[in-house]
Design an enzyme around this catalytic site. Structure first.
Site, PDB file in Angstrom:
ATOM      1  N   ASP A 108      -0.413  12.541  32.912  1.00 38.23           N
ATOM      2  CA  ASP A 108      -0.949  10.947  32.891  1.00 38.23           C
ATOM      3  C   ASP A 108      -1.141  10.946  32.137  1.00 38.23           C
ATOM      4  OD1 ASP A 108      -1.738   8.180  34.348  1.00 38.23           O
ATOM      5  OD2 ASP A 108      -2.757   9.003  32.678  1.00 38.23           O
ATOM      6  N   ILE A 109      -0.606   9.463  31.219  1.00 40.88           N
ATOM      7  CA  ILE A 109      -0.925   9.290  29.642  1.00 40.88           C
ATOM      8  C   ILE A 109      -2.159   9.116  29.042  1.00 40.88           C
ATOM      9  CG2 ILE A 109       0.003   7.602  28.095  1.00 40.88           C
ATOM     10  CD1 ILE A 109       3.209   7.914  29.113  1.00 40.88           C
ATOM     11  N   GLU A 149       2.449   5.848  34.867  1.00 37.79           N
ATOM     12  CA  GLU A 149       2.277   6.340  34.183  1.00 37.79           C
ATOM     13  C   GLU A 149       1.799   7.710  33.961  1.00 37.79           C
ATOM     14  OE1 GLU A 149      -2.224   4.865  33.820  1.00 37.79           O
ATOM     15  OE2 GLU A 149      -0.039   4.295  34.431  1.00 37.79           O
TER      16      GLU A 149
END
Length: 542
Positions: free
Chosen positions: A415-416, A458
């Protein structure tokens, strides 16, 4: 004439011949049976005559009047039996002569019986005289007894009926008569004279009776000889008849054999002739039918089949000619319709060719559109990576193969960090550019066998195929470092990622995603920009 009628007449002709042959054979067998019956009668007659001849010979020597009657009855019965046959034309006259001879024998024998009875009585009186003790002492009983003993049967002294009479007996009786006469002439007393006269009379009576018996015996011997001659003649006649009967039987058998050969030859050659005629008719008719139907099958509908007569083949040829006429008319109609149909077919063919080209063009477009939609259905529109639906389907298949073939694979969920700030500060367009750039980094860092999918927003999931957890952790660290060092968009932004890494341990798809998602959240809680995994190294043995 039809084939069926010809066959019926032929079979009737053969049956008539067989019937005539059967009738003639029946008559021959009747004749043969009659001859065999006559032969049986003749055989019975011979046995009866031989038996009667034996009885007659016994009768001549020892018989009585009743025996003669019995012989006559037997001969009469034989005559009644053999007069029913035609094989012995003179048998009735011969049997009548035979019976006449037996009647004479019976008469002679009755006379002999009477003579023997008188002879017995006379002999008894003579014996009584000889045995009388009151006779004079000079009566020489020993001399008389010696003469009587010499003239009688020594085994049966008192049964004169069993004696053989001859000239010697007469000589002995003459001696006794002469002795009695000498006693009478020299008798000294009246008793002696009476005894001598009685002895003389008895001896003369015996002499006369014996003489009569000798004559009767001679007559019996003559009759017996005549009877034997008659029986021999009858036997010879019957032998001749038996020879004729055998010759007749041989002729009958020979005639039957010749007739059988003749009838078989007639039936055989008649059958061959009839079959040859029928075969020729059938072959010629079949040849005409075959040639005609071949011409018609080749398209010569104007050809006609000509077969003379009124049988089945002629009827069939007429039917085939009618069929050819129908085919000729139908062919003309078909040719006309075919010309019209060819024009219609040409026009329809052009239309179909044009339609075919249009359909091929549309089909190509459909294939292209299908491929496009298939790719769209499996691909994330923004990043070009696989979408979530494809990922779930792939994980189900990978888990099934791992169970079946005992494979392993690892999974990474990243995950960003603070991606919401990027969207809020720089806008969603910049956020989309960041996602595209991250997808390019992931594609370069992974193998072709690995699956990279945008899981949502994301979040990205990478499935490392046939990869143990240790190797997956190394690859995940390499990806984190490349992302941290990369520059995103024209604004030269820097981002980091937080990720969880785990491996397949007999999970289901949902349990596997839940476990890696929990590891990813743990990485967030651990300060972000890190990799959290559940690898537990094996402890060294003490």
């Amino acid at each position: 004439m039809s084939i069926r009628r010809r066959l019926f007449l032929s079979l009737s002709f053969i049956l008539i011949i067989l019937l005539a042959f059967g009738i003639y054979m029946h008559n021959l067998y009747q004749t043969l049976a009659q001859h065999m019956e006559d032969a049986s009668v003749i055989s019975l007659t011979l046995r009866s005559l031989q038996h009667t001849q034996i009885d007659q010979a016994s009768f001549v020597k020892y018989g009585k009047a009743d025996d003669a009657n019995s012989c006559c009855r037997e001969i009469t019965e034989v005559k009644n039996e053999i007069t029913h046959t035609t094989l012995l034309p003179g048998i009735e006259a011969q049997t009548n002569s035979y019976i006449a001879y037996l009647e004479q024998l019976k008469i002679v024998r009755i006379q002999m019986v009477e003579s023997e009875k008188y002879l017995n009585e006379t002999s008894s009186a003579l014996m009584a005289l000889i045995s009388d003790e009151t006779q004079p002492p000079n009566f020489d009983r020993a001399y008389i007894l010696s003469k009587l003993v010499d003239g009688m049967n020594t085994e049966n002294r008192y049964q004169l009926s069993n004696r053989q009479y001859g000239v010697e007996q007469l000589a002995y009786l003459n001696d006794i008569s002469a002795y009695a006469e000498s006693i009478r002439r020299t008798a000294s007393t009246s008793e002696m004279a009476e005894t001598a006269i009685m002895l003389f009379n008895l001896s003369r009576d015996l002499y006369d009776v014996n003489k009569d018996l000798i004559t009767l015996r001679q007559n019996l011997e003559k009759l017996t000889l005549q009877l034997n001659t008659l029986v021999d003649n009858m036997t010879n006649d019957m032998d001749s008849v038996m020879l004729d009967l055998r010759q007749t039987n041989e002729r009958v058998v020979y005639q039957i054999k010749n007739l059988y050969i003749t009838m078989f030859s007639i039936i055989f050659f008649a059958s061959i002739f009839i079959l040859a005629q029928l075969s020729a008719r059938i072959n010629n008719s079949l040849k005409s039918l075959t040639d005609g139907t071949k011409r018609i099958s080749e398209g010569d509908y104007n050809s006609n089949i000509i077969i003379d007569g009124n049988d089945e083949f002629a009827t069939l040829s007429t039917s085939i000619n009618s069929m050819a006429e129908t085919l000729r008319n139908a062919h003309f109609s078909i040719v006309t319709y075919n010309n019209q149909l060819e024009k219609m077919v040409d026009a329809k063919t052009m239309e179909l060719l044009q339609t075919k080209d249009d359909l091929e063009h549309l089909n190509r477009k459909l294939v292209q559109e299908k491929e496009k939609y298939v790719i769209l259905a499996m691909t994330d529109a923004l990043t070009g990576l696989k979408n979530r639906a494809f990922l779930i389907s792939y994980l189900d298949q990978a888990i099934n193969e791992a169970k079946r073939y005992h494979h392993t694979f690892s999974i990474m969920l990243l995950d960003i960090d603070f991606f919401k700030h990027v969207n809020d500060q720089y806008g969603h367009h910049t956020g989309d550019e960041v996602l595209k750039s991250l997808a390019e980094i992931l594609n370069k860092a992974c193998r072709q066998a690995d699956i990279i999918a945008r899981y949502g927003g994301e979040e990205f999931i990478i499935v490392f195929a046939s990869t143990p957890l240790e190797s997956a952790i190394v690859t995940a660290e390499r990806i984190r470092e490349k992302v941290s060092a990369a520059h995103f968009t024209a604004l030269d932004l820097h981002i980091t990622i937080s990720a969880g890494v785990t491996t397949y341990r007999g999970d289901t798809t949902s349990s596997l995603i839940e476990r890696v998602d929990a590891l990813q959240y743990k990485a967030k809680d651990s300060g972000r920009n890190c990799i959290i995994h559940d690898f537990e190294p094996e402890s060294d043995p003490v």
